[in-house]
Design a protein around this motif. Structure first.
Motif, PDB file in Angstrom:
ATOM      1  N   MET A 236     -14.629 -69.369   7.097  1.00  0.00           N
ATOM      2  CA  MET A 236     -14.604 -68.165   6.263  1.00  0.00           C
ATOM      3  C   MET A 236     -14.400 -68.511   4.793  1.00  0.00           C
ATOM      4  SD  MET A 236     -12.098 -64.954   6.872  1.00  0.00           S
ATOM      5  CE  MET A 236     -12.926 -64.183   8.233  1.00  0.00           C
ATOM      6  N   PRO A 237     -15.152 -67.859   3.888  1.00  0.00           N
ATOM      7  CA  PRO A 237     -14.933 -68.089   2.458  1.00  0.00           C
ATOM      8  C   PRO A 237     -13.627 -67.422   2.012  1.00  0.00           C
ATOM      9  CG  PRO A 237     -16.502 -66.310   2.747  1.00  0.00           C
ATOM     10  CD  PRO A 237     -16.179 -66.833   4.126  1.00  0.00           C
ATOM     11  N   PRO A 238     -13.121 -67.775   0.816  1.00  0.00           N
ATOM     12  CA  PRO A 238     -11.839 -67.210   0.360  1.00  0.00           C
ATOM     13  C   PRO A 238     -11.860 -65.685   0.244  1.00  0.00           C
ATOM     14  CG  PRO A 238     -12.527 -69.039  -1.065  1.00  0.00           C
ATOM     15  CD  PRO A 238     -13.671 -68.760  -0.147  1.00  0.00           C
ATOM     16  N   ASP A 239     -13.038 -65.093   0.078  1.00  0.00           N
ATOM     17  CA  ASP A 239     -13.076 -63.629  -0.020  1.00  0.00           C
ATOM     18  C   ASP A 239     -13.585 -62.982   1.270  1.00  0.00           C
ATOM     19  OD1 ASP A 239     -15.700 -64.409  -0.159  1.00  0.00           O
ATOM     20  OD2 ASP A 239     -16.252 -63.082  -1.822  1.00  0.00           O
ATOM     21  N   GLY A 240     -13.439 -63.713   2.376  1.00  0.00           N
ATOM     22  CA  GLY A 240     -13.875 -63.167   3.669  1.00  0.00           C
ATOM     23  C   GLY A 240     -12.890 -62.155   4.219  1.00  0.00           C
ATOM     24  N   SER A 241     -13.303 -61.489   5.302  1.00  0.00           N
ATOM     25  CA  SER A 241     -12.445 -60.485   5.938  1.00  0.00           C
ATOM     26  C   SER A 241     -12.415 -60.716   7.441  1.00  0.00           C
ATOM     27  CB  SER A 241     -12.984 -59.072   5.687  1.00  0.00           C
ATOM     28  OG  SER A 241     -13.106 -58.817   4.316  1.00  0.00           O
ATOM     29  N   LEU A 242     -11.219 -60.590   8.008  1.00  0.00           N
ATOM     30  CA  LEU A 242     -11.043 -60.715   9.455  1.00  0.00           C
ATOM     31  C   LEU A 242     -10.549 -59.386   9.999  1.00  0.00           C
ATOM     32  CD1 LEU A 242     -10.618 -62.299  12.173  1.00  0.00           C
ATOM     33  CD2 LEU A 242      -8.338 -62.886  11.304  1.00  0.00           C
ATOM     34  N   ILE A 243     -11.205 -58.903  11.041  1.00  0.00           N
ATOM     35  CA  ILE A 243     -10.779 -57.656  11.688  1.00  0.00           C
ATOM     36  C   ILE A 243     -10.227 -58.007  13.063  1.00  0.00           C
ATOM     37  CG2 ILE A 243     -11.457 -55.311  12.328  1.00  0.00           C
ATOM     38  CD1 ILE A 243     -12.376 -55.778   9.556  1.00  0.00           C
ATOM     39  N   LEU A 244      -8.964 -57.646  13.297  1.00  0.00           N
ATOM     40  CA  LEU A 244      -8.363 -57.847  14.615  1.00  0.00           C
ATOM     41  C   LEU A 244      -8.209 -56.496  15.308  1.00  0.00           C
ATOM     42  CD1 LEU A 244      -5.519 -60.424  13.798  1.00  0.00           C
ATOM     43  CD2 LEU A 244      -7.816 -60.911  14.673  1.00  0.00           C
ATOM     44  N   GLY A 245      -7.861 -56.538  16.601  1.00  0.00           N
ATOM     45  CA  GLY A 245      -7.642 -55.308  17.358  1.00  0.00           C
ATOM     46  C   GLY A 245      -6.355 -54.618  16.930  1.00  0.00           C
ATOM     47  N   SER A 254       0.086 -67.303  12.182  1.00  0.00           N
ATOM     48  CA  SER A 254      -0.705 -68.203  11.357  1.00  0.00           C
ATOM     49  C   SER A 254      -0.462 -67.893   9.888  1.00  0.00           C
ATOM     50  CB  SER A 254      -2.191 -68.010  11.685  1.00  0.00           C
ATOM     51  OG  SER A 254      -2.984 -68.674  10.712  1.00  0.00           O
ATOM     52  N   ASP A 255      -0.387 -68.951   9.057  1.00  0.00           N
ATOM     53  CA  ASP A 255      -0.239 -68.730   7.613  1.00  0.00           C
ATOM     54  C   ASP A 255      -1.596 -68.825   6.906  1.00  0.00           C
ATOM     55  OD1 ASP A 255      -0.702 -71.402   7.867  1.00  0.00           O
ATOM     56  OD2 ASP A 255       1.252 -72.039   7.057  1.00  0.00           O
ATOM     57  N   LYS A 256      -2.659 -68.866   7.692  1.00  0.00           N
ATOM     58  CA  LYS A 256      -4.005 -68.946   7.096  1.00  0.00           C
ATOM     59  C   LYS A 256      -4.485 -67.581   6.613  1.00  0.00           C
ATOM     60  CE  LYS A 256      -4.967 -73.251   8.561  1.00  0.00           C
ATOM     61  NZ  LYS A 256      -5.153 -74.376   7.655  1.00  0.00           N
ATOM     62  N   PHE A 257      -3.901 -66.512   7.165  1.00  0.00           N
ATOM     63  CA  PHE A 257      -4.332 -65.163   6.809  1.00  0.00           C
ATOM     64  C   PHE A 257      -3.145 -64.338   6.351  1.00  0.00           C
ATOM     65  CE2 PHE A 257      -7.645 -66.516   9.758  1.00  0.00           C
ATOM     66  CZ  PHE A 257      -8.794 -66.087   9.110  1.00  0.00           C
ATOM     67  N   LYS A 258      -3.432 -63.291   5.575  1.00  0.00           N
ATOM     68  CA  LYS A 258      -2.386 -62.333   5.217  1.00  0.00           C
ATOM     69  C   LYS A 258      -2.897 -60.912   5.427  1.00  0.00           C
ATOM     70  CE  LYS A 258      -3.669 -62.357   0.333  1.00  0.00           C
ATOM     71  NZ  LYS A 258      -3.293 -62.729  -1.026  1.00  0.00           N
ATOM     72  N   VAL A 259      -1.946 -59.988   5.562  1.00  0.00           N
ATOM     73  CA  VAL A 259      -2.330 -58.595   5.796  1.00  0.00           C
ATOM     74  C   VAL A 259      -2.814 -57.970   4.497  1.00  0.00           C
ATOM     75  CG1 VAL A 259      -0.668 -58.316   7.676  1.00  0.00           C
ATOM     76  CG2 VAL A 259      -0.015 -57.707   5.345  1.00  0.00           C
ATOM     77  N   VAL A 260      -3.626 -56.933   4.618  1.00  0.00           N
ATOM     78  CA  VAL A 260      -4.044 -56.152   3.455  1.00  0.00           C
ATOM     79  C   VAL A 260      -3.272 -54.843   3.521  1.00  0.00           C
ATOM     80  CG1 VAL A 260      -5.977 -55.000   2.312  1.00  0.00           C
ATOM     81  CG2 VAL A 260      -6.333 -57.177   3.505  1.00  0.00           C
ATOM     82  N   ALA A 270      -5.322 -66.464   3.250  1.00  0.00           N
ATOM     83  CA  ALA A 270      -4.054 -66.457   2.528  1.00  0.00           C
ATOM     84  C   ALA A 270      -4.243 -66.718   1.040  1.00  0.00           C
ATOM     85  CB  ALA A 270      -3.109 -67.484   3.138  1.00  0.00           C
ATOM     86  N   GLY A 271      -5.292 -67.459   0.669  1.00  0.00           N
ATOM     87  CA  GLY A 271      -5.505 -67.783  -0.740  1.00  0.00           C
ATOM     88  C   GLY A 271      -6.199 -66.685  -1.540  1.00  0.00           C
ATOM     89  N   ALA A 272      -6.603 -65.602  -0.859  1.00  0.00           N
ATOM     90  CA  ALA A 272      -7.345 -64.544  -1.560  1.00  0.00           C
ATOM     91  C   ALA A 272      -6.439 -63.812  -2.536  1.00  0.00           C
ATOM     92  CB  ALA A 272      -7.923 -63.553  -0.548  1.00  0.00           C
ATOM     93  N   PRO A 273      -6.994 -63.324  -3.664  1.00  0.00           N
ATOM     94  CA  PRO A 273      -6.174 -62.592  -4.627  1.00  0.00           C
ATOM     95  C   PRO A 273      -5.559 -61.356  -3.979  1.00  0.00           C
ATOM     96  CG  PRO A 273      -8.525 -62.413  -5.157  1.00  0.00           C
ATOM     97  CD  PRO A 273      -8.393 -63.410  -4.064  1.00  0.00           C
TER      98      PRO A 273
END
Lengths: 280, 123
Positions: A236-245, A254-260, A270-273
């Motif tokens: 995934m690129p830094p400005d990608g989006s992940l949708i979970l259930g 995981s510390d790779k992602f953060k909530v919006v 996690a690195g996204a602005p």
């Protein structure tokens, strides 16, 4: 079922699919394996376990795993993620990818394909603003049967009524028999389906702007959830989006992602602005 | 509480539908043909109509056309619910002003999904 047989089978299923089977699931395992016992000309589940002790039969393991993994799915399931995709994520990408005009979407654990085709229908509905764009939608599932089914784009009358508005049925499907409906070729051509295992070989490569991975992590233990999220993060690129259930999260896993904030079910690398995504 | 008028000549179907809609929080009334449904609708418009196609006295399509011609008759959301399951029937129903279309047999999941799509229930 003998405890040692249950232990062996649940361990094999866990290795292959990540599915965690507690002892309370023994009855479920027994009922789902009846057809496999019959298909292999065996008499009991003990025979299945014994066969696997003697030889690691990959075809048999694949059959057992498929029998145990749930495949329930319907079009526009939960609706909200699809509204989010149509109203926020897609418009944001149309701006962000304006020079490349190329968007890649991954439906992980695609089951019989409804999620991937729902996304394709949205893209078709938005075709006016996607003129000249290349939209790749790839669905993967660990079940060979499911991939085959998804590719046909054929659904029962029951399935096409779950979550699918009648106007979209009229627009994107054709009736091929009294109670069977098939997605039109133009829609089917927008989606590719492949075999892929989120734990070993996801079946995709490159970079995905949007990943739908819903109602998959709930079946896994925490270390397995973490591995799957790491795999997705690497695609995934830094400005990608992940949708979970709706019942899933990355928090504490995981510390790779953060909530919006304010967007339930949406996660970004996690690195996204840090900012809430602007609505279009 | 939102109101639902269930129009079907089968008592069994009406009972099943009533159970589903009551579970989803609707207050239900029943009519066994289009004529009776039209009379009930003239008394008070329901929020939602679940409408069979083939019925004695007045069929569902004729009811729908008559309903849509009443002053304010464009208000109720109408969901056809019928064994007619071909494109031609669906097109005819939508052309006459139906909002949604369910092909029998149906279950609670299908109904809930349709209501969510129509904005009559939270997803």
């Amino acid at each position: 079922m003998k405890a040692e047989d249950f232990d062996l089978l649940s361990k094999i299923i866990h290795q292959r699919s990540g599915l965690v089977l507690g002892p309370e699931k023994a009855y479920l395992l027994e009922s789902r394996l009846v057809s496999i016992v019959r298909k292999n000309n065996m008499k009991t589940i003990e025979d299945v376990a014994q066969a696997l002790r003697i030889k690691r039969d990959e075809a048999l393991i694949a059959d057992i795993t498929e029998a145990m993994t749930t495949n329930e799915s319907f079009f526009f399931r939960d609706q909200k993620p699809f509204t989010l995709f149509q109203k926020n994520l897609l418009p944001a990408l149309v701006t962000a990818r304006a020079s490349r005009k190329h968007i890649r979407i991954w439906s992980a654990a695609a089951s019989s394909g409804q999620e991937a085709y729902s996304l394709a229908m949205i893209c078709a509905e938005e075709s006016a603003r996607l003129q000249g764009w290349r939209i790749e939608i790839i669905g993967t599932d660990l079940s060979r049967d499911m991939v085959t089914r998804a590719k046909t784009g054929i659904y029962s009358q029951f399935e096409v009524q779950r979550g699918l508005p009648i106007t979209l049925l009229m627009k994107y499907f054709q009736q091929i028999a009294g109670d069977k409906w098939q997605l039109k070729d133009s829609l089917r051509q927008m989606v590719q389906f492949r075999e892929g295992n989120l734990l070993t070989d996801p079946g995709v490569s490159g970079s995905f702007d949007i990943v739908f991975c819903r109602n998959v992590l709930i079946y896994f233990d925490i270390p397995t959830k973490g591995r799957v999220l790491n795999t997705i993060s690497g695609l995934m690129p830094p400005d990608g989006s992940l949708i979970l259930g709706g019942a899933e999260t990355v928090l504490g896993i995981s510390d790779k992602f953060k909530v919006v904030p304010g967007e339930h079910g949406l996660y970004v690398p996690a690195g996204a602005p840090t900012q809430t995504r602007a609505s279009a | 509480m939102k109101t639902c008028l269930i129009v079907d000549d089968s008592r069994v179907i009406r009972k099943v539908a009533r159970q589903i809609f009551e579970t989803l929080g609707f207050s239900c009334s029943e009519s066994e043909n289009g004529q009776l449904a039209l009379e009930a609708s003239q008394q008070a418009f329901p929020d939602l109509v679940l409408l069979d196609w083939n019925m004695p006295v007045m069929n569902g399509l004729d009811y729908l056309r008559a309903l849509r011609h009443l002053p304010g008759g464009d208000g109720p959301v109408v969901i056809f619910c019928t064994t007619e399951n071909d494109m031609a029937h669906i097109q005819m129903a939508l052309g006459a002003g139906a909002n949604e279309y369910i092909m029998k047999p149906f279950d609670a999941d299908i109904v809930r999904g349709k209501l969510e799509q129509l904005g009559l229930m939270d997803a």
